[in-house]
Design an enzyme around this catalytic site. Structure first.
Site, short mmCIF file in Angstrom:
data_model
loop_
_atom_site.label_atom_id
_atom_site.label_comp_id
_atom_site.label_asym_id
_atom_site.label_seq_id
_atom_site.Cartn_x
_atom_site.Cartn_y
_atom_site.Cartn_z
N ILE A 95 0.85 -1.20 0.00
CA ILE A 95 0.00 0.00 0.00
C ILE A 95 0.88 1.25 0.00
O ILE A 95 1.74 1.40 0.88
CB ILE A 95 -0.91 0.03 1.26
CG1 ILE A 95 -1.73 -1.26 1.37
CG2 ILE A 95 -1.84 1.25 1.24
CD1 ILE A 95 -2.53 -1.39 2.66
N ASP A 125 9.96 8.25 -1.99
CA ASP A 125 9.30 9.51 -2.30
C ASP A 125 8.78 9.39 -3.73
O ASP A 125 9.57 9.35 -4.68
CB ASP A 125 10.29 10.68 -2.16
CG ASP A 125 9.62 12.02 -2.42
OD1 ASP A 125 8.50 12.03 -2.97
OD2 ASP A 125 10.20 13.05 -2.07
N ASN A 182 -2.26 4.09 -3.88
CA ASN A 182 -3.19 4.96 -3.16
C ASN A 182 -2.68 6.40 -2.97
O ASN A 182 -3.46 7.34 -2.99
CB ASN A 182 -3.49 4.32 -1.80
CG ASN A 182 -4.15 5.28 -0.86
OD1 ASN A 182 -5.31 5.65 -1.03
ND2 ASN A 182 -3.40 5.74 0.16
N TYR A 237 -5.12 18.04 -10.84
CA TYR A 237 -5.53 16.82 -10.14
C TYR A 237 -6.54 16.05 -10.98
O TYR A 237 -6.43 14.83 -11.15
CB TYR A 237 -6.12 17.22 -8.79
CG TYR A 237 -6.62 16.09 -7.91
CD1 TYR A 237 -5.73 15.31 -7.17
CD2 TYR A 237 -7.98 15.83 -7.79
CE1 TYR A 237 -6.19 14.30 -6.34
CE2 TYR A 237 -8.44 14.82 -6.96
CZ TYR A 237 -7.55 14.06 -6.24
OH TYR A 237 -8.01 13.07 -5.40
N LYS A 258 -6.19 12.28 -12.34
CA LYS A 258 -7.12 11.23 -11.90
C LYS A 258 -7.88 10.64 -13.10
O LYS A 258 -8.17 9.45 -13.13
CB LYS A 258 -8.08 11.77 -10.85
CG LYS A 258 -7.40 12.10 -9.51
CD LYS A 258 -6.78 10.86 -8.89
CE LYS A 258 -6.23 11.09 -7.50
NZ LYS A 258 -5.53 9.93 -6.92
N VAL A 293 -14.04 11.67 0.93
CA VAL A 293 -13.74 10.93 2.16
C VAL A 293 -13.07 11.90 3.12
O VAL A 293 -12.18 12.67 2.71
CB VAL A 293 -12.80 9.73 1.86
CG1 VAL A 293 -12.46 8.97 3.15
CG2 VAL A 293 -13.42 8.77 0.85
#
Ligand SMILES: NC(=O)c1ccc[n+]([C@@H]2O[C@H](COP(=O)([O-])OP(=O)(O)OC[C@H]3O[C@@H](n4cnc5c(N)ncnc54)[C@H](OP(=O)(O)O)[C@@H]3O)[C@@H](O)[C@H]2O)c1
Length: 262
Positions: free
Chosen positions: A10, A61, A86, A151, A155, A184
């Site tokens: 993850i 990183d 993620n 962004y 995405k 979220v």
């Protein structure tokens, strides 16, 4: 795919959605591999206590291709079953106010790093005919909102990349799970909401990361290919897709370049 005994990697596991999903996997008895910018002994202890079969930390990183390459070299021997891409960042600003460095960072961390890591772990998965790549996209990559230009582009790229991968991997034993993640309640969402409140009437209700982590877990156990937002966000997404004129009109109505004082 089952989580018990599986080897799960993850990125961005130290907070937010990544941390909540790591906890779910720990409770299911998975072997965990955490990719972090800074090692976190307390997190390891927490996950071991929650039931993880093992917890290993890696430092990387994701804004640096060389750091990812070094990490991949050091993890060459691992037999990863599930890769959860993620980690991500959002610059909630008008496009002209984002620096060139920020533009590169947003695309690199959200999208290029995700492809680099997928490229690193996919050959092993294909060889073993077992694996799952989970990619964390966003509702903002499907319904375009002000202050999310770079962004949203990154995405939307994740969604396109994952869709192609899903087709290419059919019949190989390796699958993909695309998360079109709804709002979220994490640090990222709170920063976006705070920035937006002054210029954009944004009224999305955010769920807590634990609830969302359970949704991801169910999707993994049931081998779903996509998780999509429900409720108002789901309606907004469908509006943006099928009647974009109405969606754009509504967004423009709520947006102002000049900040309101609150
Ligand atoms: N929250 C939402 O409403 C929402 C909605 C849609 C999609 N998502 C997506 O969900 C994912 C997780 O976000 P979150 O909501 O949990 O936000 P978050 O709490 O801000 O977590 C972001 C994670 O990414 C890591 N990260 C950032 N830059 C990195 C770098 N250069 N190298 C390695 N790791 C880095 C962070 O690590 P550090 O602590 O070291 O910075 C942190 O663990 C992101 O991809 C985000 O775009 C979130």
């Amino acid at each position: 795919m089952e989580l018990k005994g599986s080897h799960v990697m993850i990125t961005g596991a130290n907070r937010g959605i990544g941390r909540a999903f790591a906890k779910e996997c720990a409770e299911d008895g998975a072997h965990l591999y955490l990719v972090l910018r800074k090692k976190d002994a307390a997190l390891v202890k927490e996950l071991e206590t929650a039931g993880a079969a093992s917890v290993t930390q890696f430092q990387a990183d994701l804004s640096e291709a060389s750091s990812i390459a070094k990490f991949l070299k050091s993890s060459e021997e691992l037999k990863i079953d599930i890769l959860f891409n993620n980690a991500g960042i959002l610059k909630a600003e008008l496009f002209e106010n984002q620096t060139t460095e920020e533009i590169y960072d947003v695309v690199q961390i959200n999208l290029t790093a995700l492809m680099h890591l997928s490229q690193g772990f996919l050959p092993g998965m294909l060889k073993r005919r077992r694996g799952k790549i989970i990619n964390n996209s966003s509702f903002m990559g499907a319904m375009y909102l002000p202050f999310s230009s770079t962004y949203a582009a990154a995405k939307a790229g994740i969604s396109a990349f994952t869709s192609v991968l899903r087709t290419e991997l059919r019949g190989t034993g390796v699958s993909t799970l695309l998360l079109i993640t709804p709002p979220v309640k994490t640090r990222m969402f709170e920063e976006f909401e705070k920035r937006n409140r002054k210029n954009f009437e944004f009224q999305e209700r955010a769920m807590n990361p634990q609830t969302y982590a359970k949704i991801i877990r169910e999707a993994v156990l049931n081998d779903l290919e996509t998780v999509e937002p429900q409720g108002l966000t789901g309606i907004g997404m469908r509006l943006a897709k099928y009647i974009p004129q109405v969606f754009d009109w509504e967004v423009r109505r709520r947006f102002s370049r000049k900040a309101k004082s609150l």
